[in-house]
Scaffold this active site. Structure first.
Site, PDB file in Angstrom:
ATOM      1  N   THR A 170     -68.918 -71.343  14.697  1.00 14.92           N
ATOM      2  CA  THR A 170     -68.905 -72.323  15.754  1.00 14.92           C
ATOM      3  C   THR A 170     -69.093 -71.568  17.015  1.00 14.92           C
ATOM      4  O   THR A 170     -68.821 -72.110  18.125  1.00 14.92           O
ATOM      5  CB  THR A 170     -67.451 -73.155  15.807  1.00 14.92           C
ATOM      6  OG1 THR A 170     -66.435 -72.181  16.126  1.00 14.92           O
ATOM      7  CG2 THR A 170     -67.579 -74.145  14.426  1.00 14.92           C
ATOM      8  N   TRP A 171     -69.358 -70.461  17.185  1.00 17.28           N
ATOM      9  CA  TRP A 171     -69.438 -69.703  18.452  1.00 17.28           C
ATOM     10  C   TRP A 171     -70.728 -70.201  19.255  1.00 17.28           C
ATOM     11  O   TRP A 171     -71.911 -70.534  18.351  1.00 17.28           O
ATOM     12  CB  TRP A 171     -69.638 -68.060  18.048  1.00 17.28           C
ATOM     13  CG  TRP A 171     -69.740 -67.167  19.278  1.00 17.28           C
ATOM     14  CD1 TRP A 171     -69.314 -67.557  20.518  1.00 17.28           C
ATOM     15  CD2 TRP A 171     -70.025 -65.899  19.720  1.00 17.28           C
ATOM     16  NE1 TRP A 171     -69.086 -66.543  21.475  1.00 17.28           N
ATOM     17  CE2 TRP A 171     -69.891 -65.467  21.085  1.00 17.28           C
ATOM     18  CE3 TRP A 171     -70.861 -65.146  18.745  1.00 17.28           C
ATOM     19  CZ2 TRP A 171     -70.140 -64.296  21.496  1.00 17.28           C
ATOM     20  CZ3 TRP A 171     -71.119 -63.984  19.142  1.00 17.28           C
ATOM     21  CH2 TRP A 171     -70.700 -63.499  20.714  1.00 17.28           C
TER      22      TRP A 171
ATOM     23  N   ASP B  55     -65.053 -72.041  10.748  1.00 16.88           N
ATOM     24  CA  ASP B  55     -64.432 -70.815  11.717  1.00 16.88           C
ATOM     25  C   ASP B  55     -64.696 -71.182  13.188  1.00 16.88           C
ATOM     26  O   ASP B  55     -65.713 -71.315  13.608  1.00 16.88           O
ATOM     27  CB  ASP B  55     -65.279 -69.695  11.228  1.00 16.88           C
ATOM     28  CG  ASP B  55     -64.765 -68.145  12.149  1.00 16.88           C
ATOM     29  OD1 ASP B  55     -63.854 -67.731  11.881  1.00 16.88           O
ATOM     30  OD2 ASP B  55     -65.495 -67.863  13.244  1.00 16.88           O
TER      31      ASP B  55
ATOM     32  N   TYR C 283     -63.889 -68.972  22.103  1.00 16.99           N
ATOM     33  CA  TYR C 283     -65.248 -69.735  21.825  1.00 16.99           C
ATOM     34  C   TYR C 283     -65.249 -71.065  22.945  1.00 16.99           C
ATOM     35  O   TYR C 283     -64.567 -71.844  22.869  1.00 16.99           O
ATOM     36  CB  TYR C 283     -65.683 -70.281  20.634  1.00 16.99           C
ATOM     37  CG  TYR C 283     -65.790 -69.084  19.660  1.00 16.99           C
ATOM     38  CD1 TYR C 283     -66.093 -67.800  19.796  1.00 16.99           C
ATOM     39  CD2 TYR C 283     -65.877 -69.530  18.432  1.00 16.99           C
ATOM     40  CE1 TYR C 283     -65.947 -66.699  18.962  1.00 16.99           C
ATOM     41  CE2 TYR C 283     -65.874 -68.335  17.419  1.00 16.99           C
ATOM     42  CZ  TYR C 283     -65.858 -67.267  17.684  1.00 16.99           C
ATOM     43  OH  TYR C 283     -65.929 -66.165  16.780  1.00 16.99           O
TER      44      TYR C 283
ATOM     45  N   GLN D 282     -62.631 -60.251   9.079  1.00 16.40           N
ATOM     46  CA  GLN D 282     -63.854 -60.970   9.665  1.00 16.40           C
ATOM     47  C   GLN D 282     -64.635 -59.901  10.350  1.00 16.40           C
ATOM     48  O   GLN D 282     -64.009 -59.631  11.284  1.00 16.40           O
ATOM     49  CB  GLN D 282     -63.622 -62.198  10.228  1.00 16.40           C
ATOM     50  CG  GLN D 282     -64.802 -62.991  10.506  1.00 16.40           C
ATOM     51  CD  GLN D 282     -64.621 -64.371  11.263  1.00 16.40           C
ATOM     52  OE1 GLN D 282     -64.925 -64.095  12.230  1.00 16.40           O
ATOM     53  NE2 GLN D 282     -64.110 -65.400  10.855  1.00 16.40           N
TER      54      GLN D 282
ATOM     55  N   TYR E 189     -69.545 -62.218   9.648  1.00 18.16           N
ATOM     56  CA  TYR E 189     -69.807 -63.091  10.809  1.00 18.16           C
ATOM     57  C   TYR E 189     -71.346 -62.557  11.027  1.00 18.16           C
ATOM     58  O   TYR E 189     -71.828 -61.461  10.741  1.00 18.16           O
ATOM     59  CB  TYR E 189     -68.925 -62.705  11.796  1.00 18.16           C
ATOM     60  CG  TYR E 189     -68.665 -61.852  12.907  1.00 18.16           C
ATOM     61  CD1 TYR E 189     -69.644 -61.363  13.592  1.00 18.16           C
ATOM     62  CD2 TYR E 189     -67.292 -61.007  12.844  1.00 18.16           C
ATOM     63  CE1 TYR E 189     -69.575 -60.341  14.401  1.00 18.16           C
ATOM     64  CE2 TYR E 189     -67.315 -60.048  13.463  1.00 18.16           C
ATOM     65  CZ  TYR E 189     -68.402 -59.652  14.528  1.00 18.16           C
ATOM     66  OH  TYR E 189     -68.089 -58.448  15.110  1.00 18.16           O
TER      67      TYR E 189
HETATM   68  P1  NAP Z   1     -75.374 -66.040  13.017  1.00 17.29           P
HETATM   69  O1  NAP Z   1     -74.703 -67.214  12.358  1.00 17.29           O
HETATM   70  O2  NAP Z   1     -75.895 -65.131  12.212  1.00 17.29           O
HETATM   71  O3  NAP Z   1     -76.485 -66.995  13.467  1.00 17.29           O
HETATM   72  C1  NAP Z   1     -76.506 -68.073  14.261  1.00 17.29           C
HETATM   73  C2  NAP Z   1     -78.094 -68.381  14.894  1.00 17.29           C
HETATM   74  O4  NAP Z   1     -78.822 -68.454  13.537  1.00 17.29           O
HETATM   75  C3  NAP Z   1     -78.156 -69.751  15.548  1.00 17.29           C
HETATM   76  O5  NAP Z   1     -79.083 -69.153  16.759  1.00 17.29           O
HETATM   77  C4  NAP Z   1     -78.783 -70.603  14.736  1.00 17.29           C
HETATM   78  O6  NAP Z   1     -79.590 -71.481  15.292  1.00 17.29           O
HETATM   79  C5  NAP Z   1     -79.592 -69.926  13.824  1.00 17.29           C
HETATM   80  N1  NAP Z   1     -79.455 -70.327  12.429  1.00 17.29           N
HETATM   81  C6  NAP Z   1     -78.619 -70.658  11.569  1.00 17.29           C
HETATM   82  N2  NAP Z   1     -78.972 -71.218  10.510  1.00 17.29           N
HETATM   83  C7  NAP Z   1     -80.343 -70.976  10.328  1.00 17.29           C
HETATM   84  C8  NAP Z   1     -81.341 -71.173   9.416  1.00 17.29           C
HETATM   85  N3  NAP Z   1     -81.014 -71.698   8.213  1.00 17.29           N
HETATM   86  N4  NAP Z   1     -82.547 -70.856   9.741  1.00 17.29           N
HETATM   87  C9  NAP Z   1     -82.946 -70.357  10.957  1.00 17.29           C
HETATM   88  N5  NAP Z   1     -81.762 -69.946  11.921  1.00 17.29           N
HETATM   89  C10 NAP Z   1     -80.621 -70.216  11.552  1.00 17.29           C
HETATM   90  O7  NAP Z   1     -74.331 -65.730  14.263  1.00 17.29           O
HETATM   91  P2  NAP Z   1     -73.126 -66.051  14.886  1.00 17.29           P
HETATM   92  O8  NAP Z   1     -72.995 -67.424  15.469  1.00 17.29           O
HETATM   93  O9  NAP Z   1     -72.733 -64.956  15.698  1.00 17.29           O
HETATM   94  O10 NAP Z   1     -72.033 -65.938  13.594  1.00 17.29           O
HETATM   95  C11 NAP Z   1     -71.560 -66.724  12.994  1.00 17.29           C
HETATM   96  C12 NAP Z   1     -70.220 -67.160  13.097  1.00 17.29           C
HETATM   97  O11 NAP Z   1     -69.523 -66.101  12.873  1.00 17.29           O
HETATM   98  C13 NAP Z   1     -69.844 -67.468  14.484  1.00 17.29           C
HETATM   99  O12 NAP Z   1     -70.242 -68.864  15.190  1.00 17.29           O
HETATM  100  C14 NAP Z   1     -68.397 -67.375  14.766  1.00 17.29           C
HETATM  101  O13 NAP Z   1     -67.837 -68.426  14.229  1.00 17.29           O
HETATM  102  C15 NAP Z   1     -68.356 -66.237  13.860  1.00 17.29           C
HETATM  103  N6  NAP Z   1     -68.142 -64.946  14.714  1.00 17.29           N
HETATM  104  C16 NAP Z   1     -67.221 -64.042  14.855  1.00 17.29           C
HETATM  105  C17 NAP Z   1     -67.062 -62.800  15.431  1.00 17.29           C
HETATM  106  C18 NAP Z   1     -65.885 -62.127  15.437  1.00 17.29           C
HETATM  107  O14 NAP Z   1     -65.679 -61.519  16.288  1.00 17.29           O
HETATM  108  N7  NAP Z   1     -64.861 -62.448  14.574  1.00 17.29           N
HETATM  109  C19 NAP Z   1     -68.340 -62.540  16.186  1.00 17.29           C
HETATM  110  C20 NAP Z   1     -69.550 -63.309  16.096  1.00 17.29           C
HETATM  111  C21 NAP Z   1     -69.286 -64.292  15.514  1.00 17.29           C
HETATM  112  P3  NAP Z   1     -78.989 -73.237  15.546  1.00 17.29           P
HETATM  113  O15 NAP Z   1     -77.852 -73.278  16.280  1.00 17.29           O
HETATM  114  O16 NAP Z   1     -80.065 -73.593  16.169  1.00 17.29           O
HETATM  115  O17 NAP Z   1     -78.742 -73.763  13.948  1.00 17.29           O
END
Ligand code: NAP
Length: 281
Positions: A23-24, A52, A57, A167, A195
């Protein structure tokens, strides 16, 4: 609805889905809010019940979006949230958790993580987590962005063995954890929660995935997710802001990568050959 999502088992024995919803960046723009809520709700319908989020966020705004998506469906959701290291003191954790519970409009968080290591002694944060467990405010706790030496330090603490996950940034272009962190965690039955599994969207555009994607009639993003979930016990938590991406990510669960696919991916995205510090986004 019966969930067809594969599960992994936490050290406490509880099964959780290997695919979750990140959900970031949610809750930052009111014009995207309805789509974000719809996307999370569709994920729940499909059985992607792990969500998550974090107090960080959108300054709590993502938790508010999550609350809207899970309204009336709390019991089917496995809710993960995180406390900032600046709130990791005994009193700080208690206060941060209360605030998250209010925004999430629930009475408990299923898995509460320390977002990254900070300056508060870890033993104090672990005590605070255990107190929250006793009070029924959280069911389990874990950590995030902990490298191997930090996991080792945690393991030596009283109640350090209660950690349920770490994570970390893990995907095809961030394979560093494979050198010694994932082996350390596997040995102890602690699942890794990956993540940014599609490298914040960049892997969806990476041509090095095209050949494998073509063999499966899949997209590059789906192959990137299938690869993370191939690893025994690992959980991927992609963020999808649209229903189309939620559907595609769910469908990635059905992709069975062959030994040939894995060999081709290893050639395109080599395994680490030496220790590197854990990367963070
Ligand atoms: P991610 O999930 O690797 O990538 C998200 C991006 O990919 C968004 O722009 C999304 O677009 C796109 N996307 C998603 N599914 C897709 C698909 N099937 N085809 C093409 N593009 C796609 O990156 P993230 O948000 O950084 O990481 C995921 C989650 O991990 C976060 O949301 C958060 O909850 C968690 N996180 C945790 C930490 C930590 O420090 N613990 C750090 C970073 C992230 P749309 O939004 O347009 O669908």
């Amino acid at each position: 609805m019966e969930s067809s999502v594969r599960t992994t088992t936490l050290p406490c024995g509880e099964a959780i889905p290997v695919l979750g919803q990140g959900t970031w960046k949610m809750g930052e723009d009111s014009r995207r809010r309805a789509d974000e809520v719809r996307a999370l709700k569709l994920g729940l319908d499909l059985g992607v019940t792990l969500i998550d989020t974090a107090e960080m966020y959108a300054d709590g705004g993502a938790e508010v979006v999550v609350a809207e998506a899970i309204a009336g469906r709390r019991d089917e959701t496995f809710l993960v949230s995180k406390v900032l290291p600046s709130n990791a003191s005994r009193a700080g954790v208690r206060r941060a958790c209360e605030n998250s519970l209010k925004r999430l409009r629930t009475d408990r968080i299923d898995l509460y993580l320390l977002h990254w290591p900070g300056s508060v002694p870890l033993t104090e944060t672990v005590e605070a987590f255990e107190a929250l467990k006793q009070a029924g405010k959280i069911r389990h706790w874990g950590v995030s962005n902990f490298d191997t030496d930090e996991m080792q330090e945690l393991a030596l603490l009283s109640d350090g063995d209660k950690v349920q996950t770490n994570q970390v940034l893990y995907n095809l272009v961030r394979r560093g954890p494979e050198f010694d962190l994932t082996p350390w965690m596997r040995k102890r039955g602690i699942p890794l929660m990956a993540y940014s599994p599609v490298e914040q969207g960049a892997l969806a555009r990476n041509a090095r995935l095209d050949a494998v994607a073509a063999r499966h009639g899949a997209t590059a993003a789906q192959i990137a997710l299938a690869w993370v979930m191939l690893h025994d016990g690992d959980i991927a938590i992609p963020k999808a802001g649209s229903q189309e991406h939620v559907r595609q990510n769910f469908a990635a669960l059905d992709i069975k990568l062959t030994p040939q696919d894995v060999a081709d991916l290893d050639r395109g995205f080599p395994q680490p050959t030496r220790k590197r510090g854990l990367e963070m986004i």
